[in-house]
Design an enzyme around this catalytic site. Structure first.
Site: not given
Ligand code: NAD
Length: 364
Positions: A142, A192, A224, A248, A252
């Site tokens: 980001y 990852k 994942d 993020d 959620d």
């Protein structure tokens, strides 16, 4: 009696309604632990824009930096949706987070047994879930540079950069290790690393400091797999630490285990600074009606007691009071399902019962 100062920024919509409850409950719980909390309140977001023409004043930012402990309600509303980006209420939030340097976002995901039916997942899967997600908040893709859009042989393309330095990873990992020490002493780092260089750096940097926390068990999981495991068996996690993008998305997804937005608190930490706020927004559709669920704000105040005031007893007392309110059957409209033994309550009813529970514990 020890005295501490905090800043409150109630903000817009239901922000002031829920913040008032959180402050009253926190003051009562802290008093019982020999701490008097004194509060300085500032306008923030849309209400600040109305008064000062900006969503946050320099004076407010200075006051927050000086006090280091901030309890925020929520900002925003349709009235301010068409302002320029720098005048919008959300700009105040971004500025405050940046000025306080809060690089670690903590989101507890707690499934209260009496609300297990409110989730879209099966009760037996989610019951007893108690996860703390620690998300890196100021780095990663980001914020990474370079970041641009260009064109190659007439084909437009865009680049974002996922960058993590060892120091960035280790400071957020330390927050996770310290938080785990107050819980079940297990940290799962999510990355990852089978594909991304930045994830290999992430994993290596965490392994370098893990030896400093021999009492905390460290594991690693690919993102994942983690997305799947959160839904399949959320109870397996204690503290989870991950980067900005993965955090993020995972936080959620995990938030839906609890079934209601009105129940989710958060803490953003950086050095000695702590910013505490419910995850929900200003809920303009119910603002001013006295029906908002104050429990996410109250749970945020419990986190403030835990991480900024280091008053674990007060934090637990607040969390137990939340649990008792729910066990007593009191439900604000967002949680109410006409289940036998439950009563539709407004914000004030919940506030009164919370305070009664906290004050009765002392007399008992
Ligand atoms: P929202 O979280 O405000 O509301 C979503 C829905 O959940 C609404 O129906 C609302 O009534 C309900 N809800 C939320 N909190 C509740 C509570 N405590 N008790 C009962 N019901 C509750 O999200 P939105 O409608 O997308 O956004 C409204 C405004 O809030 C927008 O201006 C948005 O930008 C802002 N916002 C602010 C923050 C923040 O301050 N951190 C976060 C998200 C959204």
């Amino acid at each position: 009696m020890k005295k501490v100062n905090i800043v409150t920024l109630p903000g817009d919509g239901i922000g002031p309604e829920v913040t008032k409850v959180a402050v009253d409950v926190m003051k009562a719980a802290c008093l019982q632990n020999g701490v008097e909390v004194s509060v300085t309140e500032h306008p923030f977001g849309g209400v600040c824009y109305e008064q000062h023409g900006v969503p946050v004043t320099d004076e407010t930012i200075e006051s927050c930096k000086e006090t280091k402990i901030v309890l925020l309600g929520a900002v925003g509303g349709p009235k301010w949706d068409n302002l320029s980006a720098d005048k919008r209420p959300e700009a105040a939030l971004l500025k405050l987070r940046k000025e306080l340097g809060v690089f670690a976002n903590l989101r507890p995901i707690n499934v209260y047994p009496v609300l297990a039916d409110a989730s879209t997942l099966k009760k037996e899967v989610i019951e007893g879930t108690d996860i703390l997600i620690v998300r890196e908040l100021t780095g990663g893709v980001y914020f990474g540079r370079p970041r641009f859009t260009s064109e190659e042989n007439g084909d437009p393309f865009s680049v974002d950069t996922m960058k993590y330095s060892r120091s960035e990873v280790q400071r957020v990992a330390r927050v996770a290790f310290e938080a785990a020490r107050l819980r079940d002493k297990r940290v799962c780092s999510v990355d990852k690393a089978n594909v991304l260089e930045s994830s290999r750096m992430w994993r290596k940097s965490i392994l370098e400091i893990a030896g400093e926390y021999p009492d905390v068990e460290l594991s690693h999981m690919l993102v994942d797999n983690c997305a799947m495991q959160i839904i399949r068996d959320p109870k397996q996690f204690d503290v989870m630490v991950t980067g900005n993008l993965f955090g993020d998305i995972l936080s959620d997804a995990a938030s839906m285990l609890t079934g209601s937005l009105g129940m989710l608190p958060s803490a953003s930490l950086g050095g000695e600074n702590g910013l505490y706020e419910p995850v929900h927004g200003s809920a303009p559709d119910i603002a001013g009606q006295g029906v908002a669920n104050p429990l996410a704000a109250v749970a945020s105040a419990a986190l403030l007691c835990r991480y900024s005031l280091h008053l674990e007893e007060a934090a637990q007392k607040i969390e137990e009071a939340i649990q008792s309110v729910l066990t007593n059957g009191l439900r604000t409209a967002d949680l109410f399902t006409e289940e036998p033994g439950t009563t539709l309550a407004n914000t004030k009813d919940v506030a009164q019962l919370l305070l009664k529970i906290i004050n009765d514990t002392v007399e008992a």
